[in-house]
Design a protein around this motif. Structure first.
Motif: not given
Ligand SMILES: Cc1cc2nc3c(=O)[nH]c(=O)nc-3n(C[C@H](O)[C@H](O)[C@H](O)COP(=O)(O)OP(=O)(O)OC[C@H]3O[C@@H](n4cnc5c(N)ncnc54)[C@H](O)[C@@H]3O)c2cc1C
Ligand code: FES
Ligand code: FES
Lengths: 303, 159
Positions: B25-28, B51-53, B61-62
């Motif tokens: 998700l972080a890369e996205f 960190t994301v929600i 997210s990683c």
């Protein structure tokens, strides 16, 4: 980017089992162990994400047992007043896994199937006589959690089997439990060692049932029988804490590692056993009645 | 499959992308969508910089794989403020909770997750719920002050 893999997203348990067998695939639950391995360069040619299987998410209960779907998150236990109050050892364990972010992702099933000696939920589940339900295309079979491991990172799961759920025994009135984890830091650290215990008293303060387990004190998390034998049938007035501490480490065979020496872990466990017992005891003395139904106690923990 | 079409809401906007599945998700967020406020520090769930929600919950997210966000809702640091800064960001600035700033997006997202669940968090509650966010600069004292100040501004003092 992660090492390449082929992804499957089964919607049923049967499908997941078939895929696992056909491709020798790696099951993905919360991913807090699997994705870390992948970032470390480990290649899993086939990943089977089981998070789409709703049946694996539920927590159910009947008169004598509570059953956690394999996808139950550590944070779900942590947020529940019910588990904190009545199944305290499990709450103590789940609420100390990694960080909030990790606990939102990490599951009981993943913690168990990853099968490392420091897993914080396994010891606590063992003191509630946990039994694993394992699913395969042939149907389900039950295996006691204490018999689920054959070595570090090795479980009894066959090529077409997945862990479906974990069932614990409900406590009676005058029961209490506790898990103590020792880490070098308060957060984000694996257990250097850990100890869990559960005791049940009768109306005369005699211990009628006791269960103990050890974390990071053997190649896998193990049941710990000597303190159980010592306490069962003994009145709380006659419990000698020094004796209890000695018995609690009798079967402990921790390793020396860069984190700490075996001797230090033994010394810690001896002391932690006394504290765990005293915590469990005070919780048992407060528990005048048996725990209510899960659905009757729906509070959220704001500590 | 090795590709998947992802239909996801990020900061209130819908995005549809067909991507390789071996992506986090972080890369996205950073590479596909261009939202580089989310920081990758350790890339293994330890530091909290990413960190994301996600669906109402703070996550690293990683270590979330991209396939899972299909149909989901993600809030990143870019979504915290529109014209004005969010009260948490204001409070961080005011008390000096930021030095190099690398940890700050993650800190703000974790703080948001805390205040969403608990409008009057105790210091102990904040400490426990920020344990997954590491800061190499500030020593945390001002971050703590910032969160308490934001809580008071947003929800009033606890009685
Ligand atoms: C920063 C960080 C801190 C951590 N701290 C702790 C800690 O303090 N204490 C602790 O105990 N753990 C800790 N962990 C480890 C991890 O979070 C836990 O073990 C977690 O419970 C794993 O669950 P998961 O769902 O993420 O597992 P996954 O990574 O999805 O899976 C773990 C393993 O189990 C298998 N698996 C998962 N579910 C099933 C199933 N239903 N059937 C068959 N196989 C299955 C997978 O194939 C894999 O081999 C930490 C991890 C990180 C990244
Ligand atoms: S980059 Fe995700 S936790 Fe460090
Ligand atoms: S401000 Fe530099 S890491 Fe936190």
């Amino acid at each position: 980017m992660l090492p390449r893999f082929d992804l499957y997203e089964p919607k049923t348990i049967a499908e997941a089992c078939a895929l696992k067998k056909e491709h020798n695939g790696r099951i993905l639950a919360g991913g807090t162990d699997v994705v870390i391995d992948m970032h470390g360069g480990k290649e899993f040619p086939v990943i089977i994400d089981i998070k789409g299987i709703e049946e694996l998410e539920t927590i159910t209960e009947d008169e004598n047992t509570i059953t956690f779907g394999a996808l139950t998150r550590h944070r779900t236990i942590e947020e529940s007043v019910f588990f904190k109050k009545y199944y305290s050892a499990l709450w103590d364990g789940c609420s100390q896994v990694g960080s909030v972010q990790i606990r939102h992702r990490g599951t009981l099933g993943g913690n168990i199937c990853n099968a490392v000696p420091s897993a914080d939920s396994i010891g606590p589940l063992q003191v509630f006589d946990a039994v694993c339900t394992v699913a395969s295309p042939e149907g389900d079979r039950e295996v006691a959690l204490k018999d689920f491991f054959i070595g570090p990172k090795k479980t009894i799961l066959g090529p077409d089997e997945i862990l479906k759920s974990i069932t614990i025994q409900k406590l009676k009135a005058r029961s209490g439990s506790c898990y103590i984890k020792y880490g070098r830091r308060k957060a984000m650290d694996l257990a250097l060692c850990g100890i869990s215990c559960m005791i049940e008293l009768d109306e005369n303060d005699t211990i009628v049932k006791s269960r103990w387990s050890l974390t990071t004190a053997a190649p896998t998390s193990i049941r710990n029988y000597p303190p159980e034998e010592y306490l069962t049938g003994r009145n709380i007035k006659d419990v000698d804490l020094d004796e209890l501490g000695k018995l609690a480490v009798k079967d402990a065979k921790p390793r020396s590692s860069w984190r700490s020496s075996a001797e230090f872990r033994i010394a810690l466990l001896d002391e932690m056993a006394k504290r765990a017992y005293q915590n469990a005891l005070s919780r048992a003395l407060e528990a005048k009645t048996a725990p209510p139904l899960m659905s009757e106690e729906t509070g959220f923990n704001v500590f | 499959m090795d590709r998947k079409t992802i239909n996801v809401t990020i900061n209130g906007e819908q995005y549809i992308r067909n991507v390789e599945v071996y992506m986090t998700l972080a890369e996205f967020l950073r590479e596909e969508i261009g939202l580089t406020g989310t920081k990758i520090g350790c890339n293994e769930g330890e530091c909290g910089g990413c960190t994301v929600i996600f669906n109402g919950r703070p996550v690293n997210s990683c270590i979330v794989l991209v396939n899972e966000i299909d149909g989901g809702d993600v809030l990143t640091i870019e979504g915290m403020s529109q014209d004005e800064l969010h009260p948490i960001q204001e409070a961080f600035l005011e008390v000096g909770a930021v030095q190099c700033g690398f940890c700050t997006p993650g800190m703000v997202m974790s703080a948001k997750a805390i205040l969403d669940q608990n409008h009057h968090p105790s210091e102990a509650y904040i400490r426990k719920n920020m344990e997954g966010n590491i800061c190499r600069c500030t020593g945390y004292v001002r971050i703590m002050k910032g969160i308490i100040l934001a809580a008071e501004r947003m929800y009033g003092k606890a009685e």
